[in-house]
Scaffold this active site. Structure first.
Site, PDB file in Angstrom:
ATOM      1  N   HIS A   1      51.475  55.035  35.432  1.00 29.38           N
ATOM      2  CA  HIS A   1      51.678  53.682  34.642  1.00 29.38           C
ATOM      3  C   HIS A   1      50.577  52.700  35.655  1.00 29.38           C
ATOM      4  O   HIS A   1      49.980  51.745  34.842  1.00 29.38           O
ATOM      5  CB  HIS A   1      53.093  52.906  35.019  1.00 29.38           C
ATOM      6  CG  HIS A   1      54.195  53.570  34.625  1.00 29.38           C
ATOM      7  ND1 HIS A   1      54.030  54.033  33.059  1.00 29.38           N
ATOM      8  CD2 HIS A   1      55.332  54.297  34.791  1.00 29.38           C
ATOM      9  CE1 HIS A   1      54.936  54.593  32.781  1.00 29.38           C
ATOM     10  NE2 HIS A   1      55.945  54.807  33.813  1.00 29.38           N
TER      11      HIS A   1
ATOM     12  N   HIS B   1      54.393  59.406  39.335  1.00 32.31           N
ATOM     13  CA  HIS B   1      54.850  58.773  38.059  1.00 32.31           C
ATOM     14  C   HIS B   1      54.312  57.327  37.834  1.00 32.31           C
ATOM     15  O   HIS B   1      54.010  56.956  36.842  1.00 32.31           O
ATOM     16  CB  HIS B   1      56.342  58.868  37.999  1.00 32.31           C
ATOM     17  CG  HIS B   1      56.972  58.366  36.630  1.00 32.31           C
ATOM     18  ND1 HIS B   1      57.199  59.205  35.417  1.00 32.31           N
ATOM     19  CD2 HIS B   1      57.242  57.096  36.525  1.00 32.31           C
ATOM     20  CE1 HIS B   1      57.826  58.095  34.404  1.00 32.31           C
ATOM     21  NE2 HIS B   1      57.773  56.935  35.235  1.00 32.31           N
ATOM     22  N   GLU B   2      54.785  56.498  39.006  1.00 31.21           N
ATOM     23  CA  GLU B   2      54.115  55.208  39.018  1.00 31.21           C
ATOM     24  C   GLU B   2      52.900  54.936  38.942  1.00 31.21           C
ATOM     25  O   GLU B   2      52.187  53.871  38.467  1.00 31.21           O
ATOM     26  CB  GLU B   2      55.217  54.442  39.997  1.00 31.21           C
ATOM     27  CG  GLU B   2      56.610  54.486  40.222  1.00 31.21           C
ATOM     28  CD  GLU B   2      57.287  53.908  38.717  1.00 31.21           C
ATOM     29  OE1 GLU B   2      56.649  53.114  38.139  1.00 31.21           O
ATOM     30  OE2 GLU B   2      58.015  54.418  38.387  1.00 31.21           O
TER      31      GLU B   2
END
Length: 454
Positions: free
Chosen positions: A28, A24-25
């Protein structure tokens, strides 16, 4: 071996959750770096740092509490109008204004010479949206990959003729007795319990007549009050013959429309029927599906997840009552990562074999499905348009784009970036609410966990 198997299930799920958070990170991180934003930290977890390494301008690390993660980008919040970003200070007197100023200061204090165009707040709107949606989209991609493997290689459950024992009542009690004292101490066993029928048994025949549907079980048992009855079941791949003697049960009578059937004097008619003490469900096999079936299954999963998310506030009332009033936990109750880990351990240890299956392959597929479902939940949850969630930053960027577009249409000057820092009081309130909810769920999952029937 059961303890080891339980730990294996918990570890596998923990690894899946950690990998989902880390990716998920990454969702980003990659676009942020691609668009030139300086990222000072990439962390999985919260709290004290237990390991970190610096690569280039970014510190990569793991923190002690593996319940989330973050990347730190410089200049997340713009300075106040007229302020020098390099000399930002907290000067507001109101508490909420101070919070916003402190956030702006922390956001800008890492800016170095040459970073003027590497701050997040100066990005075009579409790039802000791409960065903030990168995390949730990564969770969606993980779910798509896992669901595709699951659906095409393992299949989806498809019912077949027959009946499988879903549950077995332990003892014979009236509704009033069960309500006042649910314990079975001193009560007689149900015929099914006395005969040794177990959840997961597939009923093949009753009194020599084949069972082809769940309705057959009740139809065959009802007329055999007080008559020893042979029941053939399949257990662990072998046929077992058990003998049960149904007892008399008196029930109120209803017609096909569900309306009470009344006698001439106006009282509700009752029917006398045989009682065994089992509930049954259709057996099922897993049938692999083509890749073309994945979008529909994914869509159904997203709709189900979104619906469950909407119902969480009302279901928290039931969680509170289960945690502090001893009420039975709803099977559809939300769970914390502790509760989900407990389910994974129970599956691996064989406590949910009647639901999942007995083979290690069945258990592995279930854990894959569980991790896919968690990623769908993370995708939907992070789209909620409230800070500090990703959806809150996306909403701020879209509002900025709307204001700028409207200004261009009217020939007005560029209104500048939206000051998302002003919404931080809402973010703190949401964070506090999530923290309280998480604590309640964890406590409930410890003292009164969801019982899936294992």
């Amino acid at each position: 071996m059961t303890v080891v198997a339980y730990v294996v299930g918990v570890v596998v799920l923990a690894f899946g959750v950690a990998a989902s958070i880390a990716l998920h990170e990454v969702g980003h991180l990659v676009p942020a770096k691609r668009f030139g934003v300086r990222v000072t930290q990439y962390m999985v977890g919260f709290g004290p740092t237990i390991w970190s390494r610096r690569r280039g301008e970014t510190e990569y690390g793991l923190k002690a509490i593996p319940l989330g993660g973050y990347i730190r980008m410089i200049g997340m919040f713009p300075p106040r109008a007229g302020d020098d970003p390099t000399k930002m200070r907290v000067s507001s007197t109101g508490r909420f204004s101070q919070l916003a100023d402190e956030a702006r200061k922390a956001s800008l204090e890492e800016i170095q010479p040459g970073d003027d165009r590497r701050v997040f707040w100066k990005l075009p709107v579409h790039r802000k949206v791409v960065i903030m949606l990168g995390g949730p989209v990564m969770n969606l991609l993980i779910a798509v990959v896992l669901l595709t493997i699951l659906v095409t290689a393992h299949g989806i459950p498809t019912a077949r003729p027959g009946a499988v024992v879903a549950s077995v009542a332990e003892c014979v009690k009236t509704v009033e007795e069960a309500t006042s004292n649910p314990s079975c101490v001193g009560a007689a066993d149900t015929p099914a319990n006395a005969a040794g029928i177990r959840p997961g048994d597939e009923i093949r025949s009753i009194n020599g007549e084949p069972v082809t549907a769940t309705a057959d079980v009740g139809r065959m048992i009802r007329p055999r009050v007080g008559q020893p009855t042979d029941i053939v079941v399949v257990r662990e791949g072998a046929e077992v013959t058990l003998t049960a003697t149904p007892i008399l049960n008196t029930l109120p009578a209803y017609d096909d429309a569900g309306q009470p059937i009344l006698d001439a004097d106006g009282t509700q008619r009752v029917v006398e029927t045989g009682y065994l003490g089992v509930s049954s469900a259709p057996p099922f096999d897993y049938e692999p599906q083509p890749v073309t079936a994945v979008p529909d299954i994914l869509g159904q999963g997203l709709v189900t997840t979104a619906g469950a998310m909407v119902r969480i506030p009302e279901r928290m009332v039931g969680v509170w009552q289960a945690a502090f009033a001893g009420q039975e936990r709803d099977i559809e109750s939300p769970m914390s990562v502790v509760g989900v880990g407990r389910v994974a351990g129970d599956v691996s240890a064989g406590r949910l074999d009647r639901i999942v299956g007995e083979s290690w392959g069945d258990k592995a597929w279930f854990l894959i499905q569980l991790i896919a479902s968690l990623n769908l939940m993370l995708f939907v949850f992070n789209l909620i348009p409230l800070l500090p969630l990703d959806g809150g930053h996306v909403a701020g960027a879209l509002w900025e784009g709307t204001k700028k577009g409207w200004a261009r249409l009217r020939g007005n000057p560029d209104p500048g970036p939206v000051d998302v820092a002003k919404a931080l009081p809402v973010a703190y309130a949401v964070s506090l609410g999530l923290l309280v909810m998480s604590a309640l769920l964890i406590y409930a999952d410890i003292v009164n966990p969801v019982n899936l029937g294992g």
